[in-house]
Structures are given as structure tokens and as C-alpha cells.
Design a protein around this motif. Structure first.
Motif, short mmCIF file in Angstrom:
data_model
loop_
_atom_site.label_atom_id
_atom_site.label_comp_id
_atom_site.label_asym_id
_atom_site.label_seq_id
_atom_site.Cartn_x
_atom_site.Cartn_y
_atom_site.Cartn_z
N PRO A 220 1.43 17.66 -9.74
CA PRO A 220 2.39 17.54 -8.63
C PRO A 220 3.18 16.24 -8.71
O PRO A 220 2.63 15.17 -8.99
CB PRO A 220 1.51 17.56 -7.38
N ALA A 221 4.49 16.35 -8.45
CA ALA A 221 5.34 15.16 -8.40
C ALA A 221 4.98 14.30 -7.20
O ALA A 221 4.48 14.78 -6.19
CB ALA A 221 6.80 15.57 -8.35
N ARG A 222 5.22 13.00 -7.33
CA ARG A 222 4.97 12.08 -6.23
C ARG A 222 6.14 12.08 -5.26
O ARG A 222 7.27 12.41 -5.61
CB ARG A 222 4.75 10.66 -6.75
N GLN A 223 5.85 11.62 -4.05
CA GLN A 223 6.88 11.45 -3.04
C GLN A 223 6.76 10.05 -2.45
O GLN A 223 5.66 9.50 -2.35
CB GLN A 223 6.73 12.49 -1.93
N GLY A 224 7.89 9.46 -2.09
CA GLY A 224 7.87 8.16 -1.43
C GLY A 224 7.50 7.01 -2.33
O GLY A 224 6.97 5.99 -1.85
N VAL A 225 7.79 7.09 -3.63
CA VAL A 225 7.38 6.02 -4.55
C VAL A 225 8.08 4.70 -4.26
O VAL A 225 7.58 3.64 -4.64
CB VAL A 225 7.63 6.43 -6.02
N ASP A 226 9.24 4.76 -3.60
CA ASP A 226 10.00 3.54 -3.36
C ASP A 226 9.87 3.01 -1.94
O ASP A 226 10.56 2.07 -1.55
CB ASP A 226 11.48 3.77 -3.69
N ARG A 227 8.97 3.59 -1.13
CA ARG A 227 8.78 3.08 0.22
C ARG A 227 8.20 1.67 0.17
O ARG A 227 7.31 1.38 -0.65
CB ARG A 227 7.86 4.00 1.03
N PRO A 228 8.66 0.76 1.02
CA PRO A 228 8.19 -0.63 0.95
C PRO A 228 6.67 -0.76 1.04
O PRO A 228 6.07 -1.54 0.29
CB PRO A 228 8.87 -1.29 2.16
N GLU A 229 6.03 0.01 1.94
CA GLU A 229 4.58 -0.11 2.06
C GLU A 229 3.86 0.41 0.83
O GLU A 229 2.78 -0.07 0.47
CB GLU A 229 4.08 0.59 3.33
N VAL A 230 4.44 1.42 0.16
CA VAL A 230 3.86 1.95 -1.07
C VAL A 230 3.96 0.91 -2.19
O VAL A 230 2.99 0.69 -2.94
CB VAL A 230 4.55 3.27 -1.47
N LEU A 231 5.12 0.26 -2.31
CA LEU A 231 5.28 -0.76 -3.34
C LEU A 231 4.37 -1.97 -3.07
O LEU A 231 3.81 -2.55 -4.01
CB LEU A 231 6.73 -1.21 -3.41
N LYS A 232 4.21 -2.32 -1.82
CA LYS A 232 3.28 -3.39 -1.49
C LYS A 232 1.85 -2.99 -1.87
O LYS A 232 1.09 -3.79 -2.44
CB LYS A 232 3.36 -3.71 0.00
N GLY A 233 1.48 -1.74 -1.55
CA GLY A 233 0.15 -1.26 -1.90
C GLY A 233 -0.07 -1.20 -3.39
O GLY A 233 -1.17 -1.47 -3.88
N LYS A 234 0.99 -0.88 -4.13
CA LYS A 234 0.88 -0.85 -5.59
C LYS A 234 0.55 -2.24 -6.13
O LYS A 234 -0.32 -2.40 -7.00
CB LYS A 234 2.19 -0.35 -6.19
N ALA A 235 1.24 -3.27 -5.60
CA ALA A 235 0.94 -4.64 -6.02
C ALA A 235 -0.50 -5.01 -5.69
O ALA A 235 -1.20 -5.63 -6.50
CB ALA A 235 1.91 -5.60 -5.36
N LEU A 236 -0.97 -4.62 -4.51
CA LEU A 236 -2.35 -4.91 -4.12
C LEU A 236 -3.36 -4.17 -4.99
O LEU A 236 -4.45 -4.69 -5.27
CB LEU A 236 -2.56 -4.53 -2.65
N PHE A 237 -3.01 -2.97 -5.44
CA PHE A 237 -3.88 -2.21 -6.34
C PHE A 237 -4.14 -3.01 -7.61
O PHE A 237 -5.27 -3.04 -8.11
CB PHE A 237 -3.20 -0.88 -6.66
N HIS A 238 -3.12 -3.68 -8.11
CA HIS A 238 -3.29 -4.53 -9.30
C HIS A 238 -3.99 -5.83 -8.96
O HIS A 238 -4.89 -6.28 -9.69
CB HIS A 238 -1.93 -4.80 -9.94
N GLN A 239 -3.60 -6.44 -7.85
CA GLN A 239 -4.17 -7.74 -7.50
C GLN A 239 -5.67 -7.67 -7.23
O GLN A 239 -6.40 -8.63 -7.51
CB GLN A 239 -3.44 -8.29 -6.27
N THR A 240 -6.13 -6.56 -6.69
CA THR A 240 -7.56 -6.43 -6.42
C THR A 240 -8.35 -6.00 -7.65
O THR A 240 -9.58 -5.93 -7.61
CB THR A 240 -7.80 -5.40 -5.30
N GLY A 241 -7.68 -5.71 -8.75
CA GLY A 241 -8.35 -5.37 -10.00
C GLY A 241 -8.62 -3.89 -10.19
O GLY A 241 -9.24 -3.51 -11.19
#
Length: 460
Positions: free
Chosen positions: A320-341
Motif C-alpha cells: 500500500p502507498a503511504r499517505q501524508g508523508v509531508d505532514r509536519p508532524e510526520v516529518l518531525k516523527g521521522k527525525a525522532l525515529f532516527h534520533q532514538t535509534g
């Protein structure tokens, strides 16, 4: 570990794709299966043919889908192409355990264990590394049987609550499961028996994972944690009956299956009692005389042509294709996904190579969030079951793609190998072992950051 990547920082290891950039939308993120991705958003999101599958090839997909959905019957039956169920079995179809191609869940009070099965084993492994089955009941407990055979027993999942708090004081609770077996028809279990509950996994995108080159998976191994980051993933090496040798394990909760043909044949035999060229034996032990003499649906009950059609189908279910990949909260969560390891094991991006018979899967850029390696997740999630090279504390990194569609497709949000986690956050909080550092970083996040992380995971 724990430092967010920025544009242009560092280079990937040889043979690996570039490191993803958190906080930015990267090309292709919206299509995690490359050109195989599909736009389905309803309850059928996990059952669509790959987006690049030709009309001519879709006919074979539909043939395999029919076998996946078909009910089987005890032999002899008027439908000789559908008889041979059992004698001992767990379900009457593949679809019964994978409703709508989605994720299984543990049973509620008084419910049957339909999409959760219980593996049985003794300490140690067989000569090629497979688990040692329990001598009376075999490799898994079978709650159903044909009329002339006694079912092996029943399983109940009892739970207790384990409270905890995030660093900011917000409370949470984890549900600790306990398996209770009853009605054992063939006597007591061996005293050293290990019980390992498993829920059914989603079916989409599996062929793409089969097409990831072995050298990519092996490049991420670090069994001795040479780089000192606390992550020591390693590949499983398992027996391939087709090739007559040990090969890379890719599928199953402990990466104990080499390919989808073996995965399908093993599930048919273990869950439905349907034999095939790769799994020709009925699930009967020497202690089960009635099972051994029960009528058969043929030898094998699913021939090579039908197994090939089922295998074709399981290779080519679209992502399934993703939705909302460019939403600000999603992008912030993406950064946190990396920052938390988290991205150290749940690798965001992979590239596929050629896979014989499946040109649609070659040359795709994927966003599955897995490294296909085994990782020690700590004692709380351990099942004690050795499986080839996998220890009793190790599990294959689960792909995260499609995570946000779980409730829509499956009607629940149960996660982890036994479905104990009732939400994504509970699944994170259960992680220990190599993932303990990441878990604690998440536990220390503010509520706002936790919600952003969950928004990102829900967008996958």
C-alpha cells in the motif's frame, strides 16, 4: 547512534543504498514498494496485485489467490481438489489465519486461537539446525482434527497488567500474557517443552523482501558489535530442502524460512495438514495412531503446480502507498525515529536485485523498515526456542510498512510475535536487549514528541 542524519552527511557502506535523510521527504517514500505499490486504502489494501503486474500475469495471481482463500475438507470429499484437510489442523484455509491478508491477533476470553498458534519444542536443535519438536505433539499444538481423530488440546491466553510511566510522569500499562494449555488428548507434554505463541503476519510485499540481495543483508551484520553501537544483528542460516543446503533465512518470526515456497509449504502442512512436494509428511507423531491411519487426500495433497501458483501469489501482493508523508508532524516523527535509534534495526530503505521468475520485483527502491536480521530483544520477549542460528531471545526485525493500515484491514492494532502489544507504543515499550537504549530514549521523549513519532509510524 541517536544522531539524526543531515543532507550529505557520511557515505553508506559499499553495496548499500544511501542513508535516508530524516526530516525531509525523500524521493519514492510515498511508494514504499516502488512500482509494485498500490493505492488501496480500504479493507482490501493488503490483497491487491502488484501495481506493475501485467494483465497476462494477473491471471496466475488470481489462480494463487483462489488457493489462498479456499476452504479445505477432510478426505474423502466430493471436491477431490480440495480434500486432505488434517488429520490434525489449526485452520481450514490460509485466509482464516490471515484475514484480508492482514495481521493475526491473540484470542480474547473464550475465543478460539484462530490466528495464533503455539509452537512446541525441546532444548537444542536437529542436525541441520531446526528446532527439536515435542515428542508426543510435534512442532505445534493442533486444536482441531477430523472426525476420527482427537484434537491435541486447547490454548487460553491469560493476561495481567504491568504498569509503568514515561519520564514526564504519564502512566502506561503493558499486558503480560500467560499461555494455559488444557484438554491435552495424548498425555502430558515433555517436562522441558518450550511454548512459543505466534500470530499470523501480513502477506503483502513479501516477494520484494525475497528480492533483496543477500550481500545487502549480510553487509549489515555485526554479531560482535564491532562498532560499539549496541546493535549486533546477524543473519539466520537455514536449511533449504529445494537446494539441499543451508542458505540465508528471510521469512518467519525468526527468519527460519529461506523463501516463500518453503514458507507456504510449511504453513500448509503445519496449519492445515495439507502435504506438498516440499512438505510431504502429515503432522502426526508416533503417539497418534488414529492420525497416522486417517484417510489422505492424495500424495501429495497439493501438487507442485498448485504450490507454484500459491507461491506466485504470495510474491506479488502489492505494498500500500503511504499517505501524508509531508505532514509536519510526520516529518518531525521521522527525525525522532532516527534520533532514538530505531532506524538502526528498522532500516528504512532497501534496493532489490533480480529474482528468477519475477521481473516485476527487480530494481525497486523499497521503504520496508527492516534489515531482515536477527536481534536480541531481551528476556521479556524471549520464548527460549532455538531455530537454526536464532537463539531463544532473538527475533527477525519486523517490516513496518503498512503499520498504519493494521486496524483498517485487520480490525485491531495487536503487534509483536504473540500479539501482546495493544498499540504501537506498547510494542516499543516491550523492546529490550539490543533495543533497550532506543526504548529508553522513547520513554524520555515529551508527550508532543511521542505523538509525532506515532504519527510517523501511523503514516507507514
Amino acid at each position: 547512534m541517536g544522531v539524526a542524519c543531515q543532507p550529505g552527511n557520511g557515505s553508506p557502506a559499499p553495496g548499500l543504498p544511501p542513508e535516508p535523510v530524516p526530516g525531509f521527504v525523500e524521493p519514492g517514500e510515498e511508494a514504499p514498494g516502488g512500482t509494485t505499490s498500490v493505492a488501496g486504502t480500504g479493507t482490501g489494501a493488503f490483497t491487491q496485485p502488484a501495481g506493475n503486474l501485467s494483465l497476462e500475469r494477473r491471471s496466475e495471481f488470481l489462480v494463487g489467490e483462489a488457493f489462498f482463500e479456499a476452504d479445505w475438507f477432510p478426505a474423502p470429499h466430493a471436491r477431490t481438489d480440495r480434500d486432505g484437510l488434517g488429520p490434525l489442523f489449526h485452520a481450514v484455509s490460509c485466509l482464516a489465519c490471515h484475514p484480508r491478508g492482514g495481521r493475526g491477533a491473540p484470542p480474547g476470553p473464550g475465543e478460539p486461537t484462530l490466528s495464533l498458534l503455539v509452537r512446541l519444542s525441546l532444548p537444542g536443535t536437529k542436525p541441520w539446525g531446526a528446532p527439536v519438536p515435542e515428542p508426543t505433539y510435534g512442532d505445534q499444538l493442533q486444536p482441531l482434527a477430523v472426525a476420527s481423530v482427537a484434537p491435541e488440546g486447547r490454548v487460553e491466553v491469560r493476561t495481567t497488567e504491568q504498569p509503568g510511566t514515561f519520564e514526564d510522569g504519564e502512566a502506561y500499562s503493558l499486558q503480560v500474557p500467560e499461555l494455559v494449555l488444557s484438554g491435552l488428548a495424548y498425555g502430558p507434554l515433555h517436562p522441558e517443552t518450550r511454548l512459543s505463541p505466534r500470530v499470523a503476519q501480513p502477506m503483502f510485499g513479501l516477494g520484494l523482501l525475497a528480492a533483496v540481495p543477500e550481500e545487502t543483508v549480510r553487509a549489515w551484520e555485526d554479531p560482535d558489535d564491532v562498532d560499539g553501537d549496541g546493535i549486533s544483528g546477524r543473519a539466520n542460516r537455514v536449511w533449504s530442502a529445494r537446494q539441499g543446503r543451508t542458505v540465508l533465512g528471510r521469512f518467519g518470526w525468526k527468519a527460519n524460512q529461506p523463501d516463500l515456497e518453503h514458507q507456504n509449504a510449511g504453513a500448509l502442512a503445519g496449519d492445515l495438514g495439507i502435504t506438498s512436494p516440499l512438505s510431504p509428511a502429515e503432522p502426526c507423531t508416533l503417539s497418534q495412531a488414529e492420525c497416522q491411519v486417517a484417510p489422505s487426500g492424495g500424495v501429495p495433497e497439493l501438487d507442485a503446480r498448485k504450490l507454484a501458483a500459491l507461491t506466485f501469489y504470495t510474491h506479488l501482493i502489492g505494498v500500500p502507498a503511504r499517505q501524508g508523508v509531508d505532514r509536519p508532524e510526520v516529518l518531525k516523527g521521522k527525525a525522532l525515529f532516527h534520533q532514538t535509534g530505531c532506524a538502526r534495526c528498522h532500516r528504512p530503505r532497501l534496493e532489490t536485485g533480480p529474482l528468477e521468475g519475477y521481473p516485476e520485483l527487480a530494481g525497486q527502491t523499497l521503504w520496508p523498515y527492516t534489515d531482515l536480521l536477527l536481534h536480541d530483544l531481551g528476556e521479556a520477549l524471549a520464548d527460549g526456542r532455538e531455530d537454526f542460528l536464532a537463539s531463544g531471545r532473538e527475533w527477525r526485525t519486523q517490516p513496518l510498512w503498512g503499520l498504519g493500515r493494521t486496524h483498517q484491514v485487520s480490525g485491531h492494532t495487536r503487534l509483536l510475535h504473540d500479539g501482546r502489544a495493544r498499540s504501537v507504543m506498547e510494542a516499543i515499550l516491550w523492546h529490550g536487549g539490543e533495543a533497550e537504549g532506543s526504548r529508553e530514549r522513547v520513554r524520555r521523549l515529551s508527550r508532543e514528541d511521542r505523538l509525532a513519532l506515532l504519527a510517523f509510524l501511523d503514516s507507514l
